[in-house]
Write a protein that holds these residues in place. Sequence first.
Motif, PDB file in Angstrom:
ATOM      1  N   GLN A  52       0.827  -1.207   0.000  1.00  0.00           N
ATOM      2  CA  GLN A  52       0.000   0.000   0.000  1.00  0.00           C
ATOM      3  C   GLN A  52       0.862   1.258   0.000  1.00  0.00           C
ATOM      4  O   GLN A  52       0.569   2.222  -0.714  1.00  0.00           O
ATOM      5  CB  GLN A  52      -0.920   0.018   1.220  1.00  0.00           C
ATOM      6  CG  GLN A  52      -2.101  -0.915   1.126  1.00  0.00           C
ATOM      7  CD  GLN A  52      -2.964  -0.874   2.377  1.00  0.00           C
ATOM      8  OE1 GLN A  52      -2.586  -0.283   3.388  1.00  0.00           O
ATOM      9  NE2 GLN A  52      -4.129  -1.515   2.304  1.00  0.00           N
ATOM     10  N   LYS A  53       1.922   1.251   0.772  1.00  0.00           N
ATOM     11  CA  LYS A  53       2.817   2.408   0.819  1.00  0.00           C
ATOM     12  C   LYS A  53       3.452   2.638  -0.544  1.00  0.00           C
ATOM     13  O   LYS A  53       3.526   3.780  -1.025  1.00  0.00           O
ATOM     14  CB  LYS A  53       3.891   2.189   1.889  1.00  0.00           C
ATOM     15  CG  LYS A  53       4.849   3.350   2.015  1.00  0.00           C
ATOM     16  CD  LYS A  53       5.918   3.082   3.037  1.00  0.00           C
ATOM     17  CE  LYS A  53       6.922   4.228   3.045  1.00  0.00           C
ATOM     18  NZ  LYS A  53       8.105   3.924   3.815  1.00  0.00           N
ATOM     19  N   ARG A  54       3.882   1.555  -1.174  1.00  0.00           N
ATOM     20  CA  ARG A  54       4.498   1.676  -2.496  1.00  0.00           C
ATOM     21  C   ARG A  54       3.484   2.218  -3.513  1.00  0.00           C
ATOM     22  O   ARG A  54       3.819   3.074  -4.334  1.00  0.00           O
ATOM     23  CB  ARG A  54       5.018   0.299  -2.940  1.00  0.00           C
ATOM     24  CG  ARG A  54       5.968   0.384  -4.118  1.00  0.00           C
ATOM     25  CD  ARG A  54       6.599  -0.956  -4.468  1.00  0.00           C
ATOM     26  NE  ARG A  54       7.226  -1.533  -3.283  1.00  0.00           N
ATOM     27  CZ  ARG A  54       7.219  -2.833  -3.003  1.00  0.00           C
ATOM     28  NH1 ARG A  54       6.619  -3.686  -3.777  1.00  0.00           N
ATOM     29  NH2 ARG A  54       7.833  -3.275  -1.926  1.00  0.00           N
ATOM     30  N   LEU A  55       2.233   1.748  -3.428  1.00  0.00           N
ATOM     31  CA  LEU A  55       1.188   2.221  -4.333  1.00  0.00           C
ATOM     32  C   LEU A  55       0.888   3.704  -4.082  1.00  0.00           C
ATOM     33  O   LEU A  55       0.763   4.482  -5.028  1.00  0.00           O
ATOM     34  CB  LEU A  55      -0.087   1.386  -4.139  1.00  0.00           C
ATOM     35  CG  LEU A  55      -1.268   1.750  -5.020  1.00  0.00           C
ATOM     36  CD1 LEU A  55      -0.942   1.493  -6.488  1.00  0.00           C
ATOM     37  CD2 LEU A  55      -2.489   0.939  -4.613  1.00  0.00           C
ATOM     38  N   ARG A  56       0.801   4.119  -2.831  1.00  0.00           N
ATOM     39  CA  ARG A  56       0.540   5.523  -2.503  1.00  0.00           C
ATOM     40  C   ARG A  56       1.695   6.423  -2.970  1.00  0.00           C
ATOM     41  O   ARG A  56       1.460   7.523  -3.460  1.00  0.00           O
ATOM     42  CB  ARG A  56       0.337   5.700  -0.999  1.00  0.00           C
ATOM     43  CG  ARG A  56      -0.827   4.934  -0.460  1.00  0.00           C
ATOM     44  CD  ARG A  56      -1.884   5.861   0.075  1.00  0.00           C
ATOM     45  NE  ARG A  56      -2.901   5.126   0.803  1.00  0.00           N
ATOM     46  CZ  ARG A  56      -4.069   4.803   0.300  1.00  0.00           C
ATOM     47  NH1 ARG A  56      -4.349   5.149  -0.921  1.00  0.00           N
ATOM     48  NH2 ARG A  56      -4.957   4.147   1.012  1.00  0.00           N
ATOM     49  N   GLU A  57       2.919   5.967  -2.799  1.00  0.00           N
ATOM     50  CA  GLU A  57       4.059   6.751  -3.274  1.00  0.00           C
ATOM     51  C   GLU A  57       4.011   6.905  -4.786  1.00  0.00           C
ATOM     52  O   GLU A  57       4.315   7.979  -5.321  1.00  0.00           O
ATOM     53  CB  GLU A  57       5.364   6.101  -2.832  1.00  0.00           C
ATOM     54  CG  GLU A  57       5.661   6.264  -1.358  1.00  0.00           C
ATOM     55  CD  GLU A  57       6.890   5.490  -0.915  1.00  0.00           C
ATOM     56  OE1 GLU A  57       7.420   4.674  -1.716  1.00  0.00           O
ATOM     57  OE2 GLU A  57       7.321   5.693   0.236  1.00  0.00           O
ATOM     58  N   HIS A  58       3.615   5.840  -5.485  1.00  0.00           N
ATOM     59  CA  HIS A  58       3.495   5.910  -6.945  1.00  0.00           C
ATOM     60  C   HIS A  58       2.398   6.914  -7.343  1.00  0.00           C
ATOM     61  O   HIS A  58       2.604   7.731  -8.252  1.00  0.00           O
ATOM     62  CB  HIS A  58       3.182   4.514  -7.506  1.00  0.00           C
ATOM     63  CG  HIS A  58       2.953   4.511  -8.975  1.00  0.00           C
ATOM     64  ND1 HIS A  58       3.962   4.719  -9.879  1.00  0.00           N
ATOM     65  CD2 HIS A  58       1.810   4.351  -9.703  1.00  0.00           C
ATOM     66  CE1 HIS A  58       3.461   4.680 -11.103  1.00  0.00           C
ATOM     67  NE2 HIS A  58       2.152   4.450 -11.018  1.00  0.00           N
ATOM     68  N   GLU A  59       1.250   6.864  -6.657  1.00  0.00           N
ATOM     69  CA  GLU A  59       0.160   7.812  -6.949  1.00  0.00           C
ATOM     70  C   GLU A  59       0.590   9.246  -6.648  1.00  0.00           C
ATOM     71  O   GLU A  59       0.291  10.164  -7.420  1.00  0.00           O
ATOM     72  CB  GLU A  59      -1.081   7.461  -6.125  1.00  0.00           C
ATOM     73  CG  GLU A  59      -1.784   6.209  -6.572  1.00  0.00           C
ATOM     74  CD  GLU A  59      -2.938   5.827  -5.654  1.00  0.00           C
ATOM     75  OE1 GLU A  59      -3.130   6.512  -4.621  1.00  0.00           O
ATOM     76  OE2 GLU A  59      -3.635   4.855  -5.974  1.00  0.00           O
ATOM     77  N   LEU A  60       1.291   9.442  -5.532  1.00  0.00           N
ATOM     78  CA  LEU A  60       1.762  10.775  -5.171  1.00  0.00           C
ATOM     79  C   LEU A  60       2.737  11.315  -6.213  1.00  0.00           C
ATOM     80  O   LEU A  60       2.642  12.474  -6.628  1.00  0.00           O
ATOM     81  CB  LEU A  60       2.433  10.744  -3.789  1.00  0.00           C
ATOM     82  CG  LEU A  60       3.003  12.071  -3.292  1.00  0.00           C
ATOM     83  CD1 LEU A  60       1.897  13.082  -3.097  1.00  0.00           C
ATOM     84  CD2 LEU A  60       3.786  11.858  -2.019  1.00  0.00           C
ATOM     85  N   ARG A  61       3.653  10.473  -6.658  1.00  0.00           N
ATOM     86  CA  ARG A  61       4.604  10.884  -7.690  1.00  0.00           C
ATOM     87  C   ARG A  61       3.863  11.255  -8.977  1.00  0.00           C
ATOM     88  O   ARG A  61       4.175  12.255  -9.620  1.00  0.00           O
ATOM     89  CB  ARG A  61       5.589   9.735  -7.938  1.00  0.00           C
ATOM     90  CG  ARG A  61       6.960  10.182  -8.301  1.00  0.00           C
ATOM     91  CD  ARG A  61       8.026   9.094  -8.365  1.00  0.00           C
ATOM     92  NE  ARG A  61       7.567   7.749  -8.593  1.00  0.00           N
ATOM     93  CZ  ARG A  61       7.516   6.781  -7.665  1.00  0.00           C
ATOM     94  NH1 ARG A  61       7.876   7.056  -6.437  1.00  0.00           N
ATOM     95  NH2 ARG A  61       7.100   5.581  -7.957  1.00  0.00           N
ATOM     96  N   HIS A  62       2.844  10.463  -9.326  1.00  0.00           N
ATOM     97  CA  HIS A  62       2.058  10.726 -10.533  1.00  0.00           C
ATOM     98  C   HIS A  62       1.313  12.063 -10.402  1.00  0.00           C
ATOM     99  O   HIS A  62       1.301  12.870 -11.347  1.00  0.00           O
ATOM    100  CB  HIS A  62       1.066   9.574 -10.762  1.00  0.00           C
ATOM    101  CG  HIS A  62       0.185   9.766 -11.950  1.00  0.00           C
ATOM    102  ND1 HIS A  62       0.658   9.751 -13.235  1.00  0.00           N
ATOM    103  CD2 HIS A  62      -1.147   9.992 -12.034  1.00  0.00           C
ATOM    104  CE1 HIS A  62      -0.343   9.962 -14.069  1.00  0.00           C
ATOM    105  NE2 HIS A  62      -1.461  10.110 -13.358  1.00  0.00           N
ATOM    106  N   LEU A  63       0.697  12.334  -9.226  1.00  0.00           N
ATOM    107  CA  LEU A  63      -0.005  13.598  -9.021  1.00  0.00           C
ATOM    108  C   LEU A  63       0.945  14.792  -9.031  1.00  0.00           C
ATOM    109  O   LEU A  63       0.605  15.856  -9.564  1.00  0.00           O
ATOM    110  CB  LEU A  63      -0.780  13.557  -7.698  1.00  0.00           C
ATOM    111  CG  LEU A  63      -2.032  12.667  -7.678  1.00  0.00           C
ATOM    112  CD1 LEU A  63      -2.604  12.605  -6.276  1.00  0.00           C
ATOM    113  CD2 LEU A  63      -3.072  13.189  -8.643  1.00  0.00           C
TER     114      LEU A  63
END
Length: 181
Positions: A48-59
């Motif tokens: 989940q942390k890895r997915l959230r970091e990916h979403e944050l980077r994308h945003l």
Amino acid sequence: MKNMRIDFAPRSLRRTLFHTHPAVLALAGAGLLLCAAAAFGGWKLVEQKRLREHELRHLQERAAAISARPVEVAQVAIPEGQAAFVNGAILQLNLPWRELQDAVAAATPRSVALVAMEPDPRKQVLKITAETKNSDDMVGYVAELKQQELFSGVILTRHEINEQDPNRPLRFQLEATWIAR
């Protein structure tokens, strides 16, 4: 007589498990299940942390891309009549109504009856129509208005006696120029 336990089997894992009490084995199994569940939960949290970091980077990339490109503002042609109307409405809304009313009320004696107040925001002039019984009250009222701090000048523009009325009141108009604050 007491039971004697005689065991000639060599020491091994099988022998140890056989002699271990079943409650201890159950607790060990439960402990292993808890450890496995904790490991699985930790793995899910890391995912989940890895997915959230990916979403944050994308945003953040999208935000940077949006802020980097110039904002396109549509040019709207406003007709001159409409612009003048809107500007007039804004001037009306920005009138210092309370200050004007307070200044006029402070200067108006009981012998003077106010008939109308018409502000002209473009010229910053307040046209006042009033009635009184005699000319002395009219002159005194003009002098009192001149004493108000809000007004920079007060001019008597017109006066007449109403012959139709049995009391024959003196109706007069004056213009008071206010100071913009």
